[in-house]
Design an enzyme around this catalytic site. Structure first.
Site, PDB file in Angstrom:
ATOM      1  N   HIS A 122       0.811  -1.222   0.000  1.00 55.84           N
ATOM      2  CA  HIS A 122       0.000   0.000   0.000  1.00 55.84           C
ATOM      3  C   HIS A 122       0.840   1.267   0.000  1.00 55.84           C
ATOM      4  O   HIS A 122       0.337   2.343   0.310  1.00 55.84           O
ATOM      5  CB  HIS A 122      -0.959  -0.020   1.198  1.00 55.84           C
ATOM      6  N   CYS A 181       2.971  20.881  -6.149  1.00 56.89           N
ATOM      7  CA  CYS A 181       4.236  20.360  -6.663  1.00 56.89           C
ATOM      8  C   CYS A 181       5.197  21.494  -7.009  1.00 56.89           C
ATOM      9  O   CYS A 181       4.819  22.450  -7.685  1.00 56.89           O
ATOM     10  CB  CYS A 181       3.959  19.504  -7.901  1.00 56.89           C
ATOM     11  N   SER A 222      -2.485  -9.088  11.181  1.00 62.21           N
ATOM     12  CA  SER A 222      -3.491  -8.653  10.214  1.00 62.21           C
ATOM     13  C   SER A 222      -4.763  -9.468  10.389  1.00 62.21           C
ATOM     14  O   SER A 222      -4.715 -10.685  10.506  1.00 62.21           O
ATOM     15  CB  SER A 222      -2.984  -8.803   8.778  1.00 62.21           C
TER      16      SER A 222
HETATM   17 ZN   LIG Z   1       4.326  17.976 -10.630  1.00 62.28          ZN
END
Ligand SMILES: [Zn+2]
Length: 284
Positions: A122, A181, A222
């Site tokens: 994950h 970003c 788990s």
């Molecule tokens: Zn980016």
């Protein structure tokens, strides 16, 4: 330890000593590191609905809510340290007993304990990726930027979940600014698999490959509630690979298990040390 538990641990110890073991770990392995398992017996019922990929990408307010909560949750996840269970797994690997390590956890604690080549089904919260240009970046860097962008953000988390999410009322979101970003101004997402998102195919096939080549699949902490982890147990059972499960409470893998140990991992795992026994025998 009571007699039954001693017997179970002794059996498991023998199987572990044969080597070729693939570990499949879940949230129950990290509870002793202070990361709660909301599905386990001690986990409190979770109030937030887990973030889905569709909501994250489609709803800017949900994204803002996510990053505000996750920014708070990181103070717990980012500071978490490996426990005796993670250290035991790393030791078994060092001793050559393991064929592989697969984890459902996104906390990076296996590697922090020294384990290598971990298949992170994950993903990992310590990494961030840009949904627009694909640029990878470090979570630490993003946290510095979030802290700088939100000098007045003083909300305190009520409870942290295993995925780094916390419980926080919308009122606590006031003034929280999300950062984008650095390369393209696009949307950043933690490098973890959300609900509604599939695990990348190369990771799944790598994990199936490991299981196929294993002598034993050892499930640690788990409940195997989600198919994402349970399918490896199903595959192992189908291929005649031995399955052992150490978990506190009920698991959905029970019908396929050759051995079930229902006990705290912190009690069981440090006692599984076949090499130590050999060493002890040889040194006397
Ligand atoms: Zn980016």
């Amino acid at each position: 330890m009571d007699f039954e538990l001693v017997e179970q641990v002794t059996r498991l110890d023998g199987w572990l000593g044969e080597g070729g073991v693939v570990v499949l770990s879940g949230a129950g392995l990290s509870t002793d590191s202070g990361i709660p398992d909301y599905r386990g017996p001690s986990g409190s019922a979770r109030r937030n609905t887990p973030m889905t990929y569709q909501t994250f990408t489609g709803d800017p307010l949900a994204r803002r809510r996510y990053w505000a909560r996750s920014h708070l949750g990181w103070r717990t996840i980012g500071l978490a340290r490996p426990n005796d269970g993670h250290r035991a797994v790393a030791r078994w690997q060092e001793w050559g007993l393991l064929h592989g390590v697969i984890t459902q956890n996104v906390d990076g604690l296996h590697q922090a304990a020294g384990a290598r080549d971990v298949v992170e089904l994950h993903g990992n919260l310590a990494r961030v990726t840009c949904l627009d240009c694909g640029a990878p970046s470090a979570r630490e860097e993003l946290e510095r930027r979030l802290t700088a962008a939100n000098p007045g953000f003083t909300a305190v988390a009520a409870a942290v979940n295993a995925d780094g999410d916390v419980e926080l009322d919308d009122a606590g979101l006031d003034g929280f600014t999300v950062v984008d970003c650095l390369a393209c101004g696009g949307t950043l997402k933690p490098d973890v698999v959300y609900f509604g998102e599939t695990v990348p195919a190369d990771r799944v096939s790598r994990a199936f490959e490991l299981v196929a080549g294993a002598r034993m699949l050892l499930v640690l902490g788990s409940s195997l509630t989600v198919l994402s982890g349970r399918r490896f147990v199903l595959r192992a059972a189908k291929q005649g690979v031995r399955v052992a499960i150490v978990n506190r409470g009920v698991t959905r893998g029970e019908p396929y298990a050759d051995l079930m140990v229902d006990a705290p991992l912190g009690v069981v795992l440090p006692n599984l040390a076949p090499e130590t026994d050999t060493y002890r025998l040889l040194s006397h």
